[in-house]
Write a protein that holds these residues in place. Structure first.
Motif, PDB file in Angstrom:
ATOM      1  N   ASP A   6      66.760 -38.265 -54.159  1.00 21.36           N
ATOM      2  CA  ASP A   6      65.976 -37.178 -54.751  1.00 21.36           C
ATOM      3  C   ASP A   6      66.283 -35.823 -54.124  1.00 21.36           C
ATOM      4  O   ASP A   6      65.987 -34.785 -54.712  1.00 21.36           O
ATOM      5  N   PHE A   7      66.884 -35.842 -52.929  1.00 21.07           N
ATOM      6  CA  PHE A   7      67.136 -34.589 -52.220  1.00 21.07           C
ATOM      7  C   PHE A   7      68.623 -34.408 -51.882  1.00 21.07           C
ATOM      8  O   PHE A   7      68.957 -33.834 -50.863  1.00 21.07           O
ATOM      9  N   ASN A   8      69.512 -34.896 -52.756  1.00 24.73           N
ATOM     10  CA  ASN A   8      70.934 -34.779 -52.435  1.00 24.73           C
ATOM     11  C   ASN A   8      71.628 -33.624 -53.154  1.00 24.73           C
ATOM     12  O   ASN A   8      72.842 -33.488 -53.101  1.00 24.73           O
ATOM     13  N   GLY A   9      70.857 -32.784 -53.835  1.00 20.02           N
ATOM     14  CA  GLY A   9      71.443 -31.624 -54.503  1.00 20.02           C
ATOM     15  C   GLY A   9      71.592 -30.442 -53.561  1.00 20.02           C
ATOM     16  O   GLY A   9      71.042 -30.435 -52.458  1.00 20.02           O
ATOM     17  N   ARG A  10      72.362 -29.461 -53.976  1.00 17.67           N
ATOM     18  CA  ARG A  10      72.492 -28.196 -53.243  1.00 17.67           C
ATOM     19  C   ARG A  10      72.105 -27.058 -54.182  1.00 17.67           C
ATOM     20  O   ARG A  10      72.607 -26.980 -55.308  1.00 17.67           O
ATOM     21  N   PRO A  11      71.227 -26.171 -53.752  1.00 14.69           N
ATOM     22  CA  PRO A  11      70.921 -25.003 -54.581  1.00 14.69           C
ATOM     23  C   PRO A  11      72.138 -24.086 -54.679  1.00 14.69           C
ATOM     24  O   PRO A  11      72.935 -24.008 -53.749  1.00 14.69           O
ATOM     25  N   VAL A  12      72.296 -23.434 -55.799  1.00 14.43           N
ATOM     26  CA  VAL A  12      73.393 -22.479 -55.969  1.00 14.43           C
ATOM     27  C   VAL A  12      72.966 -21.161 -55.335  1.00 14.43           C
ATOM     28  O   VAL A  12      72.042 -20.500 -55.799  1.00 14.43           O
ATOM     29  N   SER A  13      73.634 -20.796 -54.241  1.00 13.31           N
ATOM     30  CA  SER A  13      73.274 -19.578 -53.540  1.00 13.31           C
ATOM     31  C   SER A  13      73.672 -18.356 -54.361  1.00 13.31           C
ATOM     32  O   SER A  13      74.523 -18.439 -55.257  1.00 13.31           O
ATOM     33  N   ALA A  14      73.067 -17.231 -54.044  1.00 17.56           N
ATOM     34  CA  ALA A  14      73.386 -15.984 -54.750  1.00 17.56           C
ATOM     35  C   ALA A  14      74.845 -15.617 -54.555  1.00 17.56           C
ATOM     36  O   ALA A  14      75.493 -15.075 -55.454  1.00 17.56           O
ATOM     37  N   TYR A  15      75.392 -15.906 -53.357  1.00 17.93           N
ATOM     38  CA  TYR A  15      76.793 -15.591 -53.109  1.00 17.93           C
ATOM     39  C   TYR A  15      77.696 -16.369 -54.061  1.00 17.93           C
ATOM     40  O   TYR A  15      78.606 -15.806 -54.679  1.00 17.93           O
ATOM     41  N   ILE A  16      77.438 -17.671 -54.201  1.00 22.46           N
ATOM     42  CA  ILE A  16      78.253 -18.502 -55.088  1.00 22.46           C
ATOM     43  C   ILE A  16      78.108 -18.050 -56.535  1.00 22.46           C
ATOM     44  O   ILE A  16      79.090 -17.915 -57.270  1.00 22.46           O
ATOM     45  N   ALA A  17      76.870 -17.764 -56.952  1.00 22.14           N
ATOM     46  CA  ALA A  17      76.627 -17.374 -58.340  1.00 22.14           C
ATOM     47  C   ALA A  17      77.192 -15.998 -58.664  1.00 22.14           C
ATOM     48  O   ALA A  17      77.725 -15.771 -59.750  1.00 22.14           O
ATOM     49  N   THR A  18      77.094 -15.066 -57.693  1.00 20.80           N
ATOM     50  CA  THR A  18      77.479 -13.677 -57.961  1.00 20.80           C
ATOM     51  C   THR A  18      78.936 -13.396 -57.626  1.00 20.80           C
ATOM     52  O   THR A  18      79.657 -12.768 -58.404  1.00 20.80           O
ATOM     53  N   GLU A  19      79.381 -13.860 -56.451  1.00 20.07           N
ATOM     54  CA  GLU A  19      80.731 -13.526 -55.996  1.00 20.07           C
ATOM     55  C   GLU A  19      81.782 -14.491 -56.531  1.00 20.07           C
ATOM     56  O   GLU A  19      82.895 -14.093 -56.864  1.00 20.07           O
ATOM     57  N   LEU A  20      81.440 -15.797 -56.600  1.00 19.66           N
ATOM     58  CA  LEU A  20      82.424 -16.798 -57.008  1.00 19.66           C
ATOM     59  C   LEU A  20      82.297 -17.193 -58.472  1.00 19.66           C
ATOM     60  O   LEU A  20      83.276 -17.513 -59.130  1.00 19.66           O
TER      61      LEU A  20
END
Length: 494
Positions: free
Chosen positions: A94-108
């Motif tokens: 239930d807790f094996n996901g990773r949130p998408v950080s702002a850096y990943i969403a915005t820069e990458l």
């Protein structure tokens, strides 16, 4: 014009108030936490006093499960062994996901690598990492020999100081880094290499940035911070430089690839690319490879090197412990010059000391956030799918309900009454569950072999006139010691 703003401003203010009230209403379903202000959420609490023990203070005030609002985003923090166990051990899927950080969403604008990835990218690269590490001999004699080579180089670096005051940071980081470089790239660096020094600069700046208010503000307002100057731009530039380095190494390996005898992770990855080129579900590509290598280098260097710095500091601070470790090695190993990883089974006190160093000085400010991939109930609270979850592993290692003297350096935490080593379920410096540290086995080998090689060769002590070293950590994503100097006195000199 005045009439326009007289109409628009009240409308904007009304929308802001409405959004804030909606956020307050939704927060009633989450665990308690610092009061959230409009727009910025709870970061005012950290701005008022950002320190390495801030999460401990929050847990004392709000309980072992609490919510910190990063702007409009709720972040549930699990503190203490019971809450962390219920989260990542009892509910690993239930807790094996990773949130998408702002850096990943915005820069990458895409998810890459393994450390910050979820879904198929994470599953495939995690599996590749585990299998490849095993093929390269992690946990076996082949990797032990590689670490021993670097341990001898480290001993030589200390020997060159001839017992004079010496800051061990560069030598330790170089030795640990070279193990990772051998695994990832197939070669080692000199401690004086300018490229290596540049990598150290990058790691230091990234560590400081990760726990800064600027980083928190960037997560809330990426669209604004993306366009503004500041330390975040420098950090992103350094990260891109490290990724470019990895890209260059990939191309160099591709030109000289030996498909029959892969030597390092790049070679194995290139073979994997070849095998999966016709698989539409494959996530193996050059972008993911470059990020995977960068993550491996940074994570594998910084944490282990920091733990070894703490190890030498504690040995100087507790000379009686240092001497007991040396006596045990002398009694068990005799005149043998080499130390094997298997020797830890016969060195219970030494093994306990290394474990206690990792417990007493957990090297990360906090574990990398996870994302709840299902609705789940823990500690009596309902945690909705998509919630960011942080496990405060430092609080587990200092949990007063689980450790006899949590605030003291005490190797007997890992020994029974007869002096035998005792494994503890509360010992979670590498995490637990599906997201447990990929390099755990390699880090354990490095710590044991570097530590024992150094203490068999030298007696470490304070420079003349220095009464003690500072034991509180420097704030950063990794909690390393304040810069210090020690003297390495050869043990064969009477």
């Amino acid at each position: 014009m005045v009439e326009f703003w007289e109409l628009v401003l009240p409308l904007l203010l009304g929308l802001l108030i409405l959004q804030y009230l909606k956020q307050l209403w939704s927060s009633r379903n989450y665990p308690p936490g610092p009061f959230q202000l409009p727009i910025i959420g709870g970061i005012w609490w950290m701005a008022a006093g950002f320190s390495h023990d801030i999460l401990t203070k929050l847990a004392k005030q709000y309980g072992n499960i609490y919510t910190f609002w990063l702007g409009p985003q709720p972040v549930v923090i699990l503190s203490g062994y019971q809450a962390v166990k219920e989260g990542i051990i009892d509910h690993p899927d239930d807790f094996n996901g990773r949130p998408v950080s702002a850096y990943i969403a915005t820069e990458l604008k895409r998810t890459v690598g393994v450390l910050f990835a979820s879904g198929e990218i994470w599953k495939q690269h995690r599996r590749f990492g585990v299998v490849t590490m095993r093929k390269m001999g992690v946990g076996r004699k082949i990797m032990e020999n590689q670490i021993e080579v670097e341990a001898k180089h480290l001993v030589e670096a200390f020997a060159c100081t001839k017992g004079q005051p010496y800051n061990p940071l560069l030598a330790i980081t170089n030795a640990v880094s070279n193990v990772i470089c051998a695994v990832a790239f197939g070669y080692r660096y000199s401690a004086e290499d300018e490229e290596f020094k540049g990598k150290l600069e990058a790691m230091e700046m990234m560590g400081k940035y990760a726990t800064s208010i600027v980083a928190l503000v960037y997560e809330i307002f990426p669209w604004m911070m993306h366009r503004l100057p500041g330390p975040h731009q420098k950090v992103f530039h350094l990260l891109k430089r490290e990724i470019s380095f990895a890209v260059g190494e990939i191309e160099r390996h591709r030109e000289h690839q030996n498909k029959h005898e892969p030597q390092d992770i790049i070679d194995f990855y290139l073979l994997q690319l070849e095998k999966s080129k016709d698989d539409p579900s494959s996530t193996y590509n050059d972008d993911n490879m470059s990020y995977f290598l960068t993550e491996l280098f940074i994570a594998g260097t910084e944490t282990t090197a920091t733990s070894l710095q703490w190890a030498l500091l504690f040995m100087v601070a507790y000379p009686e412990v240092q001497e007991k470790v040396c006596r045990e090695m002398e009694e068990v190993l005799g005149s043998s010059e080499s130390v094997s990883y298997q020797d830890q089974k016969n060195l219970p006190f030494t093994n306990a000391v290394i474990h206690e160093i990792l417990r007493a000085r957990y090297v990360l400010f906090l574990a990398i956030p996870r994302e709840c991939v299902n609705d789940v109930k823990i500690c009596g609270f309902h945690i909705p799918k998509g919630t960011f979850v942080v496990t405060d592993l430092r609080s587990v290692l200092l949990d007063p309900t689980r450790w006899e003297t949590p605030e003291e350096f005490n190797p007997h935490h890992f020994l029974d009454k007869e002096g035998n080593f005792v494994a503890r379920e509360e010992f979670l410096p590498f995490g637990a569950g599906a997201r447990v540290c990929l390099g755990e086995q390699l880090a354990k080998m490095e710590l044991f072999l570097f530590f024992t090689h150094l203490l068999r060769t030298f007696k470490f002590q304070l420079p003349e006139g220095v009464k003690e070293l500072r034991k509180e950590p420097v704030l950063g994503f990794s909690l390393h010691p304040h810069p210090y100097k020690i003297c390495a006195i050869p043990r064969n000199v009477k």
